[in-house]
Structure formats: C-alpha cells, structure tokens
Design a protein around this motif. Sequence first.
Motif, PDB file in Angstrom:
ATOM      1  N   MET A 273      -4.136  -8.736  -6.522  1.00 32.65           N
ATOM      2  CA  MET A 273      -4.794  -7.813  -7.446  1.00 32.65           C
ATOM      3  C   MET A 273      -4.214  -6.434  -7.185  1.00 32.65           C
ATOM      4  SD  MET A 273      -7.122  -9.554  -9.168  1.00 32.65           S
ATOM      5  CE  MET A 273      -8.298  -8.340  -9.714  1.00 32.65           C
ATOM      6  N   ARG A 274      -3.771  -5.754  -8.243  1.00 37.79           N
ATOM      7  CA  ARG A 274      -3.151  -4.428  -8.112  1.00 37.79           C
ATOM      8  C   ARG A 274      -4.158  -3.353  -8.521  1.00 37.79           C
ATOM      9  NH1 ARG A 274       2.033  -2.281  -7.972  1.00 37.79           N
ATOM     10  NH2 ARG A 274       2.183  -0.209  -8.875  1.00 37.79           N
ATOM     11  N   TYR A 275      -4.339  -2.379  -7.653  1.00 33.76           N
ATOM     12  CA  TYR A 275      -5.260  -1.273  -7.887  1.00 33.76           C
ATOM     13  C   TYR A 275      -4.494   0.038  -7.854  1.00 33.76           C
ATOM     14  CZ  TYR A 275      -8.682  -4.791  -6.555  1.00 33.76           C
ATOM     15  OH  TYR A 275      -9.433  -5.932  -6.479  1.00 33.76           O
ATOM     16  N   LYS A 276      -4.880   0.967  -8.720  1.00 39.56           N
ATOM     17  CA  LYS A 276      -4.352   2.331  -8.667  1.00 39.56           C
ATOM     18  C   LYS A 276      -5.427   3.185  -8.022  1.00 39.56           C
ATOM     19  CE  LYS A 276      -1.481   1.990 -12.784  1.00 39.56           C
ATOM     20  NZ  LYS A 276      -1.187   2.563 -14.112  1.00 39.56           N
ATOM     21  N   PHE A 277      -5.038   4.355  -7.510  1.00 34.76           N
ATOM     22  CA  PHE A 277      -6.007   5.242  -6.883  1.00 34.76           C
ATOM     23  C   PHE A 277      -6.422   6.342  -7.842  1.00 34.76           C
ATOM     24  CE2 PHE A 277      -4.010   3.796  -2.771  1.00 34.76           C
ATOM     25  CZ  PHE A 277      -5.088   3.017  -2.410  1.00 34.76           C
ATOM     26  N   SER A 278      -7.724   6.683  -7.806  1.00 36.67           N
ATOM     27  CA  SER A 278      -8.221   7.813  -8.577  1.00 36.67           C
ATOM     28  C   SER A 278      -7.725   9.093  -7.913  1.00 36.67           C
ATOM     29  CB  SER A 278      -9.751   7.784  -8.649  1.00 36.67           C
ATOM     30  OG  SER A 278     -10.298   7.949  -7.365  1.00 36.67           O
ATOM     31  N   LYS A 279      -8.058  10.240  -8.480  1.00 36.45           N
ATOM     32  CA  LYS A 279      -7.578  11.518  -7.941  1.00 36.45           C
ATOM     33  C   LYS A 279      -8.058  11.762  -6.517  1.00 36.45           C
ATOM     34  CE  LYS A 279      -7.017  13.624 -12.412  1.00 36.45           C
ATOM     35  NZ  LYS A 279      -7.408  14.645 -13.347  1.00 36.45           N
ATOM     36  N   THR A 280      -9.255  11.296  -6.191  1.00 35.39           N
ATOM     37  CA  THR A 280      -9.756  11.441  -4.823  1.00 35.39           C
ATOM     38  C   THR A 280     -10.143  10.067  -4.287  1.00 35.39           C
ATOM     39  OG1 THR A 280     -11.992  11.876  -5.613  1.00 35.39           O
ATOM     40  CG2 THR A 280     -10.617  13.785  -5.163  1.00 35.39           C
ATOM     41  N   VAL A 281      -9.596   9.728  -3.145  1.00 36.10           N
ATOM     42  CA  VAL A 281      -9.876   8.438  -2.512  1.00 36.10           C
ATOM     43  C   VAL A 281     -10.381   8.706  -1.102  1.00 36.10           C
ATOM     44  CG1 VAL A 281      -8.917   6.227  -1.777  1.00 36.10           C
ATOM     45  CG2 VAL A 281      -8.010   7.341  -3.809  1.00 36.10           C
ATOM     46  N   THR A 282     -11.444   8.004  -0.725  1.00 38.22           N
ATOM     47  CA  THR A 282     -11.979   8.113   0.630  1.00 38.22           C
ATOM     48  C   THR A 282     -11.676   6.816   1.360  1.00 38.22           C
ATOM     49  OG1 THR A 282     -13.781   9.493  -0.191  1.00 38.22           O
ATOM     50  CG2 THR A 282     -14.059   8.524   1.992  1.00 38.22           C
ATOM     51  N   TYR A 283     -11.123   6.925   2.565  1.00 38.36           N
ATOM     52  CA  TYR A 283     -10.834   5.775   3.416  1.00 38.36           C
ATOM     53  C   TYR A 283     -11.875   5.774   4.525  1.00 38.36           C
ATOM     54  CZ  TYR A 283      -6.400   6.253   0.969  1.00 38.36           C
ATOM     55  OH  TYR A 283      -5.446   6.370   0.003  1.00 38.36           O
ATOM     56  N   MET A 284     -12.526   4.625   4.760  1.00 38.81           N
ATOM     57  CA  MET A 284     -13.642   4.576   5.693  1.00 38.81           C
ATOM     58  C   MET A 284     -13.627   3.332   6.565  1.00 38.81           C
ATOM     59  SD  MET A 284     -16.632   5.523   2.980  1.00 38.81           S
ATOM     60  CE  MET A 284     -17.809   6.009   4.211  1.00 38.81           C
ATOM     61  N   THR A 285     -14.392   3.430   7.681  1.00 41.55           N
ATOM     62  CA  THR A 285     -14.680   2.267   8.519  1.00 41.55           C
ATOM     63  C   THR A 285     -15.966   1.632   7.985  1.00 41.55           C
ATOM     64  OG1 THR A 285     -16.024   3.562  10.038  1.00 41.55           O
ATOM     65  CG2 THR A 285     -13.654   3.385  10.557  1.00 41.55           C
TER      66      THR A 285
ATOM     67  N   PHE B 259       0.827  -1.191   0.000  1.00 46.71           N
ATOM     68  CA  PHE B 259       0.000   0.000   0.000  1.00 46.71           C
ATOM     69  C   PHE B 259       0.863   1.242   0.000  1.00 46.71           C
ATOM     70  CE2 PHE B 259      -2.324   3.110   2.831  1.00 46.71           C
ATOM     71  CZ  PHE B 259      -3.231   3.526   1.870  1.00 46.71           C
ATOM     72  N   THR B 260       0.627   2.117  -0.976  1.00 49.31           N
ATOM     73  CA  THR B 260       1.249   3.432  -1.025  1.00 49.31           C
ATOM     74  C   THR B 260       0.107   4.435  -1.103  1.00 49.31           C
ATOM     75  OG1 THR B 260       3.150   2.537  -2.232  1.00 49.31           O
ATOM     76  CG2 THR B 260       2.864   4.930  -2.260  1.00 49.31           C
ATOM     77  N   PRO B 261      -0.175   5.173  -0.001  1.00 48.39           N
ATOM     78  CA  PRO B 261      -1.312   6.099   0.019  1.00 48.39           C
ATOM     79  C   PRO B 261      -1.330   7.035  -1.195  1.00 48.39           C
ATOM     80  CG  PRO B 261      -0.325   5.968   2.191  1.00 48.39           C
ATOM     81  CD  PRO B 261       0.587   5.221   1.243  1.00 48.39           C
ATOM     82  N   GLY B 262      -2.503   7.153  -1.800  1.00 47.89           N
ATOM     83  CA  GLY B 262      -2.675   8.039  -2.941  1.00 47.89           C
ATOM     84  C   GLY B 262      -2.145   7.505  -4.253  1.00 47.89           C
ATOM     85  N   GLN B 263      -1.490   6.331  -4.244  1.00 44.91           N
ATOM     86  CA  GLN B 263      -0.909   5.808  -5.475  1.00 44.91           C
ATOM     87  C   GLN B 263      -1.443   4.437  -5.856  1.00 44.91           C
ATOM     88  OE1 GLN B 263       3.345   5.961  -5.564  1.00 44.91           O
ATOM     89  NE2 GLN B 263       3.402   8.077  -4.887  1.00 44.91           N
ATOM     90  N   MET B 264      -1.233   3.437  -4.976  1.00 44.06           N
ATOM     91  CA  MET B 264      -1.643   2.076  -5.338  1.00 44.06           C
ATOM     92  C   MET B 264      -1.842   1.199  -4.123  1.00 44.06           C
ATOM     93  SD  MET B 264       0.705  -0.472  -4.937  1.00 44.06           S
ATOM     94  CE  MET B 264       2.283  -0.489  -4.171  1.00 44.06           C
ATOM     95  N   MET B 265      -2.516   0.058  -4.357  1.00 41.14           N
ATOM     96  CA  MET B 265      -2.760  -0.936  -3.320  1.00 41.14           C
ATOM     97  C   MET B 265      -2.769  -2.310  -3.985  1.00 41.14           C
ATOM     98  SD  MET B 265      -6.105  -1.313  -0.852  1.00 41.14           S
ATOM     99  CE  MET B 265      -5.566  -0.094   0.342  1.00 41.14           C
ATOM    100  N   VAL B 266      -2.179  -3.283  -3.308  1.00 43.35           N
ATOM    101  CA  VAL B 266      -2.220  -4.667  -3.785  1.00 43.35           C
ATOM    102  C   VAL B 266      -2.966  -5.478  -2.734  1.00 43.35           C
ATOM    103  CG1 VAL B 266      -0.883  -6.706  -4.462  1.00 43.35           C
ATOM    104  CG2 VAL B 266      -0.035  -4.415  -5.029  1.00 43.35           C
ATOM    105  N   LEU B 267      -3.960  -6.250  -3.190  1.00 49.09           N
ATOM    106  CA  LEU B 267      -4.744  -7.092  -2.293  1.00 49.09           C
ATOM    107  C   LEU B 267      -4.558  -8.551  -2.629  1.00 49.09           C
ATOM    108  CD1 LEU B 267      -8.235  -5.330  -2.234  1.00 49.09           C
ATOM    109  CD2 LEU B 267      -6.316  -4.999  -0.688  1.00 49.09           C
ATOM    110  N   ARG B 268      -4.499  -9.381  -1.589  1.00 52.30           N
ATOM    111  CA  ARG B 268      -4.559 -10.840  -1.753  1.00 52.30           C
ATOM    112  C   ARG B 268      -6.052 -11.162  -1.667  1.00 52.30           C
ATOM    113  NH1 ARG B 268      -1.496 -12.265   2.277  1.00 52.30           N
ATOM    114  NH2 ARG B 268      -3.196 -12.581   3.727  1.00 52.30           N
ATOM    115  N   THR B 269      -6.585 -11.751  -2.723  1.00 47.22           N
ATOM    116  CA  THR B 269      -8.020 -12.013  -2.795  1.00 47.22           C
ATOM    117  C   THR B 269      -8.342 -13.406  -2.288  1.00 47.22           C
ATOM    118  OG1 THR B 269      -7.881 -12.875  -5.042  1.00 47.22           O
ATOM    119  CG2 THR B 269      -8.209 -10.490  -4.800  1.00 47.22           C
ATOM    120  N   GLU B 270      -9.637 -13.723  -2.245  1.00 47.41           N
ATOM    121  CA  GLU B 270     -10.084 -15.051  -1.817  1.00 47.41           C
ATOM    122  C   GLU B 270      -9.456 -16.154  -2.661  1.00 47.41           C
ATOM    123  OE1 GLU B 270     -14.304 -14.836  -2.085  1.00 47.41           O
ATOM    124  OE2 GLU B 270     -14.484 -13.608  -0.287  1.00 47.41           O
ATOM    125  N   ALA B 271      -9.194 -15.857  -3.916  1.00 47.69           N
ATOM    126  CA  ALA B 271      -8.576 -16.843  -4.808  1.00 47.69           C
ATOM    127  C   ALA B 271      -7.077 -16.971  -4.549  1.00 47.69           C
ATOM    128  CB  ALA B 271      -8.812 -16.458  -6.263  1.00 47.69           C
ATOM    129  N   GLY B 272      -6.522 -16.087  -3.689  1.00 48.03           N
ATOM    130  CA  GLY B 272      -5.104 -16.154  -3.357  1.00 48.03           C
ATOM    131  C   GLY B 272      -4.219 -15.407  -4.325  1.00 48.03           C
TER     132      GLY B 272
END
Length: 112
Positions: free
Chosen positions: A61-73, A45-58
């Motif tokens: 998955m690499r995601y990029k962030f849009s210009k505005t990202v909201t982090y929530m509970t 995880f690099t805030p504002g840039q990208m995130m990599v998730l380990r999914t249920e399939a193992g």
Amino acid sequence: MSRLLQPPGLVAYGQTSSTTTATGTSGATETTTTTTESTGTVTDFTPGQMMVLRTEAGEPMRYKFSKTVTYMTPDGRVIEASKIRKDSKVRVHYIKQGDDMLVDKVIVTDRD
C-alpha cells in the motif's frame, strides 16, 4: 469501529471515522473527511514524501505524506523520522483525498 477496507484490488484492515458537513441549499457547501488507520511493515520510505507498507494481505500500500507528519512511539512519544527504517512495523493514520492516502501520523509499533 473496525471494518474491512477494500481499495481496488487490495484488502487492508483499518479503523475508519468519517465527518460530513453540509450547508443550506443557497450556499451548497459539503465537506467530507474520512480518516483511517492501517498497519503494516515498511518496505519503502522517503521522509516527508511517501511510505510503502506490506499489509496483512501481503499487498503493498502506497501512502503520501500530508504537509505535517508526526512520528511516534506506541506510548505517544514523538520521534524523528530517521527512526523509521525498512522492516519497521508501523500503524499509519491517514486521510483519503481523491485517489491519495495522505498520512499525518506514523506510529512505530515494533522495531526489528
């Protein structure tokens, strides 16, 4: 609606909604937007840039962030990006744009 999403070589479970807009033949404008949610465990995880998730399939998955990202509970409270850590369990809301998955919302579902 829930359905199985399958990018090349990867399997992930998510929720998808689509919007398509078309204009008359003289102004031939077409807009297609597909928004999807996916869940996994943060491996990078690099805030504002990208995130990599380990999914249920193992598979990662690499995601990029849009210009505005909201982090929530899970209850909808906005939090700082610094609350996201490696091994956090999250749900991401993203828009598929070309080959990129652009995240606009990250919901922390469980913090270890």
